[in-house]
Design a protein around this motif. Structure first.
Motif, PDB file in Angstrom:
ATOM      1  N   LEU A 148      -4.700  50.175 -32.757  1.00 33.68           N
ATOM      2  CA  LEU A 148      -5.743  51.201 -32.804  1.00 33.68           C
ATOM      3  C   LEU A 148      -5.335  52.359 -33.703  1.00 33.68           C
ATOM      4  O   LEU A 148      -6.160  52.907 -34.452  1.00 33.68           O
ATOM      5  CB  LEU A 148      -6.022  51.690 -31.384  1.00 33.68           C
ATOM      6  CG  LEU A 148      -7.044  52.822 -31.215  1.00 33.68           C
ATOM      7  CD1 LEU A 148      -7.917  52.585 -29.992  1.00 33.68           C
ATOM      8  CD2 LEU A 148      -6.322  54.168 -31.033  1.00 33.68           C
ATOM      9  N   ILE A 203       3.295  53.035 -25.829  1.00 34.73           N
ATOM     10  CA  ILE A 203       1.944  52.565 -26.105  1.00 34.73           C
ATOM     11  C   ILE A 203       1.928  51.044 -26.065  1.00 34.73           C
ATOM     12  O   ILE A 203       2.973  50.386 -26.186  1.00 34.73           O
ATOM     13  CB  ILE A 203       1.435  53.041 -27.481  1.00 34.73           C
ATOM     14  CG1 ILE A 203       2.347  52.514 -28.599  1.00 34.73           C
ATOM     15  CG2 ILE A 203       1.307  54.563 -27.532  1.00 34.73           C
ATOM     16  CD1 ILE A 203       1.830  52.829 -30.008  1.00 34.73           C
ATOM     17  N   GLN A 248     -11.737  51.193 -30.212  1.00 34.75           N
ATOM     18  CA  GLN A 248     -11.469  51.155 -28.772  1.00 34.75           C
ATOM     19  C   GLN A 248     -11.742  49.767 -28.215  1.00 34.75           C
ATOM     20  O   GLN A 248     -10.977  49.242 -27.377  1.00 34.75           O
ATOM     21  CB  GLN A 248     -12.331  52.204 -28.059  1.00 34.75           C
ATOM     22  CG  GLN A 248     -12.074  53.645 -28.490  1.00 34.75           C
ATOM     23  CD  GLN A 248     -10.735  54.150 -28.007  1.00 34.75           C
ATOM     24  OE1 GLN A 248     -10.141  53.610 -27.067  1.00 34.75           O
ATOM     25  NE2 GLN A 248     -10.231  55.198 -28.660  1.00 34.75           N
ATOM     26  N   THR A 290      -5.289  59.746 -28.102  1.00 30.93           N
ATOM     27  CA  THR A 290      -4.347  58.638 -27.944  1.00 30.93           C
ATOM     28  C   THR A 290      -2.929  59.136 -27.710  1.00 30.93           C
ATOM     29  O   THR A 290      -2.232  58.702 -26.785  1.00 30.93           O
ATOM     30  CB  THR A 290      -4.390  57.736 -29.186  1.00 30.93           C
ATOM     31  OG1 THR A 290      -5.734  57.284 -29.402  1.00 30.93           O
ATOM     32  CG2 THR A 290      -3.474  56.520 -29.011  1.00 30.93           C
ATOM     33  N   THR A 308      -2.918  49.589 -28.648  1.00 29.28           N
ATOM     34  CA  THR A 308      -2.946  50.995 -29.060  1.00 29.28           C
ATOM     35  C   THR A 308      -2.279  51.172 -30.419  1.00 29.28           C
ATOM     36  O   THR A 308      -2.729  51.970 -31.251  1.00 29.28           O
ATOM     37  CB  THR A 308      -2.247  51.873 -28.003  1.00 29.28           C
ATOM     38  OG1 THR A 308      -2.882  51.688 -26.732  1.00 29.28           O
ATOM     39  CG2 THR A 308      -2.315  53.343 -28.384  1.00 29.28           C
ATOM     40  N   ARG A 364      -8.971  47.529 -29.348  1.00 24.58           N
ATOM     41  CA  ARG A 364      -7.727  47.709 -28.571  1.00 24.58           C
ATOM     42  C   ARG A 364      -7.782  46.917 -27.264  1.00 24.58           C
ATOM     43  O   ARG A 364      -6.818  46.234 -26.899  1.00 24.58           O
ATOM     44  CB  ARG A 364      -7.515  49.190 -28.281  1.00 24.58           C
ATOM     45  CG  ARG A 364      -6.282  49.438 -27.412  1.00 24.58           C
ATOM     46  CD  ARG A 364      -6.017  50.892 -27.177  1.00 24.58           C
ATOM     47  NE  ARG A 364      -7.080  51.530 -26.390  1.00 24.58           N
ATOM     48  CZ  ARG A 364      -6.989  52.780 -25.925  1.00 24.58           C
ATOM     49  NH1 ARG A 364      -5.909  53.509 -26.208  1.00 24.58           N
ATOM     50  NH2 ARG A 364      -7.980  53.299 -25.236  1.00 24.58           N
ATOM     51  N   ASP A 418      -5.238  43.897 -26.236  1.00 25.95           N
ATOM     52  CA  ASP A 418      -4.402  43.995 -25.041  1.00 25.95           C
ATOM     53  C   ASP A 418      -4.708  42.880 -24.046  1.00 25.95           C
ATOM     54  O   ASP A 418      -3.799  42.349 -23.379  1.00 25.95           O
ATOM     55  CB  ASP A 418      -4.609  45.358 -24.366  1.00 25.95           C
ATOM     56  CG  ASP A 418      -3.929  46.486 -25.141  1.00 25.95           C
ATOM     57  OD1 ASP A 418      -3.021  46.186 -25.935  1.00 25.95           O
ATOM     58  OD2 ASP A 418      -4.318  47.665 -24.955  1.00 25.95           O
TER      59      ASP A 418
END
Length: 597
Positions: free
Chosen positions: A293, A286, A51, A170, A290, A54, A58
């Motif tokens: 991830l 997504i 997490q 997710t 993600t 991610r 991002d």
């Protein structure tokens, strides 16, 4: 690793891994709880790491608009959590190993205690090497399994479950696909796992045969060399070794099927998750972080299943070990435990119509003893004479209750030996054979059988009592001096055995041909020690030399498993028609050749 604890009082484990886990891990519940806490905490942190990754990806994707401070904080937190996961994993590994080895040490102690409780029939059917392999080799396979089971299996199961949940959080569609993949993988591996259990059992059996072969040849090494049979036994060793190698490689190939299947399934799984991640990212469902991830969580699915795959292979070994350990625990001694203790003081010995066969269930095997009846008053010594195979040693084994009579009864102090607690009987009856077992330990440990409660002064007094005072005075560290194997003559070894008996102070003593291999000078010293040892005790002395029983109160002559003669030694010596008088006239040489009417 922890020292082996004293034998537990737990009942033998039920068949199967769960039964053994409950029996031997149950008493360690607090350590197991601590282990579970470490695993849960470590798993939770491990699931949190992707997490953070991610968010980092991002935010970094924003380029010049990225929050550098946030990226630094995310990176620092990631490193801190990663270090925490490693520390928790190390702690769980240590606690898991401690729990596993403590449990298997208890199992090893229980197996040893159980083996010692078996009657001689079971020990005669198995070589010492085979029994050692069962207690050590099979339990070591279980040790490897138990010491890693909680960390690898329980921890892997937690991580797998957590990763699947994160997939659902997710994207539920990916979660459903991963759930089906995990279910198919686990079911397939569980099915192929079973094909390795039987080959592994045969591998362990072959290993036991190899140990037994080596032990037997080493114990008879002098005869092998003297007869020039080394080449023959080497060929035999290579034959047994070849069979062990064949079974080991075949077993390894069967166990490797689980690993090979796992590789094939995960190759397909990674293709599927990467395809799904690319498709969802291309559709804008997504973010890039993600997608990354999803890949990270797929590796978290692979890691625990890979751990489970390896553990399933260990489970195959453990399953074979459990089966063989279960076979040993299922053996039951034919000697039932009595409820009474031997009376205090000197004990009389009485045989009442005793017959005995080593194979009573086989009518084709002749009994060794036939309707034996005699009475030995308390405090007296009987000289037991007879040709080889007449049943002398068997008779004494019934007194010490290595076997029970097929018919009739053996009584000590008026109590049937079958009604006496085995501990009380073993304490009250001492046996000295012509082959004295010495240990690579100190003199005091050899005499006290490693009982620290016995004072050194008592050990020293026992050695002086049997005539080893001068020998003791020459020892550098006294009774604490190490006693290397082979450092004593046959006579000294017999005297040490006498000193062992004096320390125990039994009511009944059995001497099985104590002077058969000694020269006359050493035999004289031994006879003097015997006189002191037997004073005031009930004793049976098996002898090939008539001088050994010259001070016996009574003489019992056996022939073909029957009593040929029984009476006071002096009276039989005066009776010119007695067997004993004939032996005295003929001399020791004829007795050694087995000349008995």
């Amino acid at each position: 690793m922890p020292d082996a604890p004293s034998p537990s009082s737990s009942s033998p484990p039920r068949a199967g891994a769960l039964g053994v886990l409950k029996t031997y891990l149950g008493p360690l519940k607090w350590q197991v709880i601590a282990l579970a806490t470490l695993l849960l905490t470590g798993t939770g942190l491990n699931l949190l790491l992707p997490q953070l990754l991610r968010r980092f990806v991002d935010n970094a994707k924003l380029g010049s608009g990225a929050d550098v401070g946030l990226l630094a904080r995310l990176a620092g937190l990631y490193i801190a959590l990663a270090v925490g996961v490693q520390l928790l994993t190390a702690g769980a590994t240590y606690v898991g190993a401690r729990v596993g080895w403590t449990a298997t040490n208890r199992l090893r102690a229980d197996l040893m205690r159980h083996m010692l409780s078996l009657d001689m029939r079971e020990h005669k059917e198995r070589t010492p090497g085979e029994m050692i392999e069962r207690i050590d080799g099979d339990v070591t396979a279980l040790s490897n399994f138990f010491s890693q089971f909680a960390v690898r299996v329980f921890g892997a199961a937690l991580l797998l479950l957590g990763a699947v949940v994160m997939f659902y959080l997710t994207d539920w569609r990916v979660g459903v696909g991963i759930t089906l993949f995990v279910a198919v993988t686990l079911i397939a591996m569980n099915r192929v796992r079973k094909i390795g259990v039987e080959p592994t059992r045969l591998e362990r059996e072959s290993s036991a045969q190899l140990f037994g072969y080596v032990e037997e040849r080493l114990s008879g090494l002098d005869d092998v060399r003297a007869l020039g049979a080394g080449e023959h036994h080497l060929r035999g060793f290579l034959r047994v070794q070849r069979e062990f190698f064949r079974r080991s490689t075949f077993s390894w190939r069967r166990r490797a099927v689980v690993w090979q299947l796992s590789m094939i399934l995960f190759a397909a799984g990674y293709v599927g998750i990467l395809g799904a991640a690319v498709g969802l990212y291309a559709a804008g469902a997504i973010t890039l972080g993600t997608a990354f991830l999803l890949y990270q969580y797929m590796s978290m699915v692979e890691e625990p299943i890979d751990q489970l795959t390896q553990q399933l292979q260990d489970l195959q070994k453990a399953g074979a070990g459990l089966a063989r350990v279960g076979e040993l625990l299922a053996l039951r001694s034919e000697l039932t435990e009595g409820t009474r203790d031997l009376p205090d003081g000197p004990l009389d010995l009485r045989f009442e119509h005793v017959s005995f066969s080593y194979a009573p269930e086989d009518p084709g095997v002749r009994p060794v003893l036939h309707d034996i009846s005699f009475h030995l008053p308390a405090g007296q010594t009987v000289g037991l004479l007879g040709r080889t195979g007449s049943g002398k040693t068997t008779l004494t084994r019934l007194v010490s209750r290595l076997y029970d009579p097929t018919e009739g009864s053996v009584k000590l102090g008026g109590v049937d030996t079958r009604d006496v607690r085995l501990h009380s009987l073993r304490t009250g009856v001492a046996v000295v054979t012509q082959d004295v077992q010495l240990f690579q330990a100190s003199v005091r440990d050899n005499l006290s059988f490693f009982d620290d409660s016995v004072p050194d002064t008592e050990v020293e007094a026992a050695l002086r009592e049997v005539g080893l005072g001068r020998w003791l005075a020459r020892l550098e560290d006294g009774v604490r001096t190490p006693l290397p194997t082979g450092s004593l003559s046959a006579g000294q070894a017999q005297l040490l055995a006498f000193a062992r008996v004096l320390l125990r102070d039994p009511a009944v003593i059995i001497l099985d041909e104590p002077s058969s291999r000694l020269d006359p000078a050493t035999e004289t010293q031994l006879t003097q020690a015997m006189t002191r040892l037997l004073a005031g005790r009930t004793a049976i002395v098996i002898a090939h030399r008539l001088e050994t029983v010259a001070r016996a109160d009574r003489i019992l002559v056996l022939g073909d498993g029957r009593v040929l003669e029984d009476g006071p030694r002096a009276a039989l010596a005066r009776d010119g028609h007695s067997h004993y008088a004939a032996l005295l006239r003929a001399g020791t040489e004829e007795l050694e050749e087995g000349v008995l009417a």
